[in-house]
Design a protein around this motif. Structure first.
Motif, PDB file in Angstrom:
ATOM      1  N   PHE A 144       0.626   4.039  -3.038  1.00  0.00           N
ATOM      2  CA  PHE A 144      -0.477   3.112  -3.306  1.00  0.00           C
ATOM      3  C   PHE A 144      -1.465   3.696  -4.298  1.00  0.00           C
ATOM      4  N   ASN A 145      -1.759   2.918  -5.337  1.00  0.00           N
ATOM      5  CA  ASN A 145      -2.887   3.315  -6.187  1.00  0.00           C
ATOM      6  C   ASN A 145      -3.621   2.057  -6.624  1.00  0.00           C
ATOM      7  N   ASN A 146      -4.879   2.030  -6.367  1.00  0.00           N
ATOM      8  CA  ASN A 146      -5.687   0.831  -6.610  1.00  0.00           C
ATOM      9  C   ASN A 146      -6.485   0.995  -7.903  1.00  0.00           C
ATOM     10  N   ASN A 147      -5.789   1.403  -8.974  1.00  0.00           N
ATOM     11  CA  ASN A 147      -6.495   1.649 -10.226  1.00  0.00           C
ATOM     12  C   ASN A 147      -6.360   0.484 -11.209  1.00  0.00           C
ATOM     13  N   GLY A 148      -5.828  -0.639 -10.729  1.00  0.00           N
ATOM     14  CA  GLY A 148      -5.717  -1.804 -11.600  1.00  0.00           C
ATOM     15  C   GLY A 148      -4.453  -1.824 -12.423  1.00  0.00           C
ATOM     16  N   LYS A 149      -3.649  -0.758 -12.318  1.00  0.00           N
ATOM     17  CA  LYS A 149      -2.420  -0.726 -13.111  1.00  0.00           C
ATOM     18  C   LYS A 149      -1.259  -1.380 -12.373  1.00  0.00           C
ATOM     19  N   ASP A 150      -0.908  -0.867 -11.216  1.00  0.00           N
ATOM     20  CA  ASP A 150       0.250  -1.388 -10.487  1.00  0.00           C
ATOM     21  C   ASP A 150      -0.116  -2.330  -9.343  1.00  0.00           C
ATOM     22  N   VAL A 151      -1.175  -1.998  -8.618  1.00  0.00           N
ATOM     23  CA  VAL A 151      -1.580  -2.778  -7.444  1.00  0.00           C
ATOM     24  C   VAL A 151      -3.085  -2.989  -7.501  1.00  0.00           C
ATOM     25  N   ASP A 152      -3.512  -4.260  -7.410  1.00  0.00           N
ATOM     26  CA  ASP A 152      -4.943  -4.537  -7.454  1.00  0.00           C
ATOM     27  C   ASP A 152      -5.292  -5.640  -6.448  1.00  0.00           C
ATOM     28  N   PHE A 153      -5.924  -5.219  -5.343  1.00  0.00           N
ATOM     29  CA  PHE A 153      -6.367  -6.172  -4.319  1.00  0.00           C
ATOM     30  C   PHE A 153      -7.735  -6.761  -4.665  1.00  0.00           C
ATOM     31  N   ASP A 154      -8.442  -6.177  -5.651  1.00  0.00           N
ATOM     32  CA  ASP A 154      -9.834  -6.537  -5.905  1.00  0.00           C
ATOM     33  C   ASP A 154     -10.038  -7.587  -7.003  1.00  0.00           C
ATOM     34  N   LYS A 155      -9.070  -7.743  -7.881  1.00  0.00           N
ATOM     35  CA  LYS A 155      -9.259  -8.609  -9.049  1.00  0.00           C
ATOM     36  C   LYS A 155      -9.541 -10.052  -8.650  1.00  0.00           C
ATOM     37  N   GLU A 156      -8.792 -10.562  -7.680  1.00  0.00           N
ATOM     38  CA  GLU A 156      -8.958 -11.945  -7.258  1.00  0.00           C
ATOM     39  C   GLU A 156      -8.893 -11.992  -5.738  1.00  0.00           C
ATOM     40  N   GLN A 157      -9.904 -12.553  -5.128  1.00  0.00           N
ATOM     41  CA  GLN A 157      -9.968 -12.568  -3.664  1.00  0.00           C
ATOM     42  C   GLN A 157      -8.796 -13.347  -3.070  1.00  0.00           C
ATOM     43  N   GLY A 158      -8.207 -12.779  -2.011  1.00  0.00           N
ATOM     44  CA  GLY A 158      -7.102 -13.446  -1.316  1.00  0.00           C
ATOM     45  C   GLY A 158      -5.752 -13.259  -1.989  1.00  0.00           C
ATOM     46  N   LYS A 159      -5.735 -12.489  -3.089  1.00  0.00           N
ATOM     47  CA  LYS A 159      -4.479 -12.253  -3.799  1.00  0.00           C
ATOM     48  C   LYS A 159      -4.351 -10.772  -4.129  1.00  0.00           C
ATOM     49  N   PHE A 177       5.801   0.450  -6.708  1.00  0.00           N
ATOM     50  CA  PHE A 177       4.542   0.562  -7.457  1.00  0.00           C
ATOM     51  C   PHE A 177       4.061   1.990  -7.486  1.00  0.00           C
ATOM     52  N   GLY A 178       3.702   2.457  -8.671  1.00  0.00           N
ATOM     53  CA  GLY A 178       3.092   3.783  -8.810  1.00  0.00           C
ATOM     54  C   GLY A 178       4.013   4.895  -8.366  1.00  0.00           C
ATOM     55  N   CYS A 238      14.854  -1.827 -19.780  1.00  0.00           N
ATOM     56  CA  CYS A 238      13.559  -1.489 -19.158  1.00  0.00           C
ATOM     57  C   CYS A 238      12.685  -2.741 -19.118  1.00  0.00           C
ATOM     58  N   VAL A 239      12.272  -3.121 -17.917  1.00  0.00           N
ATOM     59  CA  VAL A 239      11.456  -4.330 -17.734  1.00  0.00           C
ATOM     60  C   VAL A 239      10.266  -4.003 -16.849  1.00  0.00           C
ATOM     61  N   ARG A 240       9.316  -4.936 -16.849  1.00  0.00           N
ATOM     62  CA  ARG A 240       8.146  -4.832 -15.982  1.00  0.00           C
ATOM     63  C   ARG A 240       7.980  -6.176 -15.275  1.00  0.00           C
ATOM     64  N   TRP A 241       7.953  -6.149 -13.942  1.00  0.00           N
ATOM     65  CA  TRP A 241       7.636  -7.358 -13.183  1.00  0.00           C
ATOM     66  C   TRP A 241       6.125  -7.429 -13.082  1.00  0.00           C
ATOM     67  N   LYS A 242       5.579  -8.601 -13.381  1.00  0.00           N
ATOM     68  CA  LYS A 242       4.131  -8.760 -13.368  1.00  0.00           C
ATOM     69  C   LYS A 242       3.805 -10.084 -12.684  1.00  0.00           C
ATOM     70  N   GLY A 243       2.871 -10.051 -11.752  1.00  0.00           N
ATOM     71  CA  GLY A 243       2.497 -11.292 -11.080  1.00  0.00           C
ATOM     72  C   GLY A 243       1.499 -11.059  -9.962  1.00  0.00           C
ATOM     73  N   TRP A 244       1.338 -12.094  -9.137  1.00  0.00           N
ATOM     74  CA  TRP A 244       0.424 -11.986  -8.004  1.00  0.00           C
ATOM     75  C   TRP A 244       1.032 -12.674  -6.795  1.00  0.00           C
ATOM     76  N   ILE A 245       0.580 -12.246  -5.622  1.00  0.00           N
ATOM     77  CA  ILE A 245       1.026 -12.840  -4.346  1.00  0.00           C
ATOM     78  C   ILE A 245      -0.218 -13.197  -3.540  1.00  0.00           C
ATOM     79  N   LYS A 256       0.825  -1.216   0.000  1.00  0.00           N
ATOM     80  CA  LYS A 256       0.000   0.000   0.000  1.00  0.00           C
ATOM     81  C   LYS A 256       0.858   1.264   0.000  1.00  0.00           C
ATOM     82  N   GLU A 257       2.038   1.178   0.608  1.00  0.00           N
ATOM     83  CA  GLU A 257       2.965   2.321   0.601  1.00  0.00           C
ATOM     84  C   GLU A 257       3.707   2.413  -0.731  1.00  0.00           C
ATOM     85  N   GLY A 258       3.686   1.333  -1.529  1.00  0.00           N
ATOM     86  CA  GLY A 258       4.297   1.386  -2.858  1.00  0.00           C
ATOM     87  C   GLY A 258       5.574   0.592  -3.028  1.00  0.00           C
ATOM     88  N   HIS A 259       5.819  -0.425  -2.164  1.00  0.00           N
ATOM     89  CA  HIS A 259       7.051  -1.214  -2.319  1.00  0.00           C
ATOM     90  C   HIS A 259       6.902  -2.593  -1.681  1.00  0.00           C
TER      91      HIS A 259
END
Length: 196
Positions: free
Chosen positions: A73-88, A68-69, A101-108, A49-52
């Motif tokens: 914290f920004n919950n706009n679906g671009k960098d951080v999304d807690f809402d897309k999948e419950q529990g992730k 991130f961002g 230049c790279v982009r890390w993409k994934g879920w936790i 939520k703080e961006g790291h």
């Protein structure tokens, strides 16, 4: 010092490290490993939520600190999304790694603090960085040209020997006495150049 290599895409596609990290792999949150799991879960969410956050690719042990961002914290679906999948939490982080230049993409998973992620080539940021690199190269070339112009101007002889005063004549006369030549007054400037 340039931030990126001249052929980012080529390096991303050919470098072994990038090829390994481009495959989806198991990842794990690595922060506060000495703390109890409940505290780690809380710290993970707070950090995101703080961006790291800090993660590691489990297949090869590569550790990364992700940001991130630009405004935390920004919950706009671009960098951080807690809402897309419950529990992730879905994460995306752009950065420069080894000049590319790279982009890390994934879920936790918010309970287990592990998940899946990979690196992608970041075309948009790569183009931006390439523009900046070309500007830097042009500025550098301009500075070199200016420096060379100043050097040439410094080496060009003055149009009259008056600026040199007595030193020029003393220098000339000693050089002439050694070589047994006699200079006429109108050749003093040319002779001065030869002495140097």
């Amino acid at each position: 010092m340039p931030r990126v290599v001249p052929d980012q895409k080529g390096k991303f596609e050919s470098d072994d490290m990038f090829r390994r990290l481009a495959r989806e792999s198991e990842v794990r949150y690595t922060g506060y490993r000495d703390r109890p799991i409940d505290e780690r879960r809380q710290r993970f969410q707070n950090g995101v939520k703080e961006g790291h956050t800090d993660i590691a690719f489990m297949t090869n042990g590569t550790n990364m600190s992700l940001c991130f961002g630009s405004n935390g914290f920004n919950n706009n679906g671009k960098d951080v999304d807690f809402d897309k999948e419950q529990g992730k939490v879905q994460l995306r982080s752009s950065f420069i790694l080894n000049g590319v230049c790279v982009r890390w993409k994934g879920w936790i998973d918010l309970e287990r603090l592990d998940g899946v992620g990979c690196l992608e080539y970041d075309e948009e940021n790569a183009a931006e960085e390439n523009r900046a690199l070309q500007e830097e190269i042009e500025k550098y070339k301009q500075r070199i040209r200016e420096f060379e112009d100043k050097q040439r101007a410094f080496r060009v002889p003055h149009s009259s020997a008056h600026g040199h005063g007595h030193h020029a004549h003393a220098h000339l006369s000693s050089a002439h006495s050694l070589s047994h030549h006699h200079a006429s007054a109108h050749n003093s400037e040319q002779n001065n150049i030869q002495v140097r």
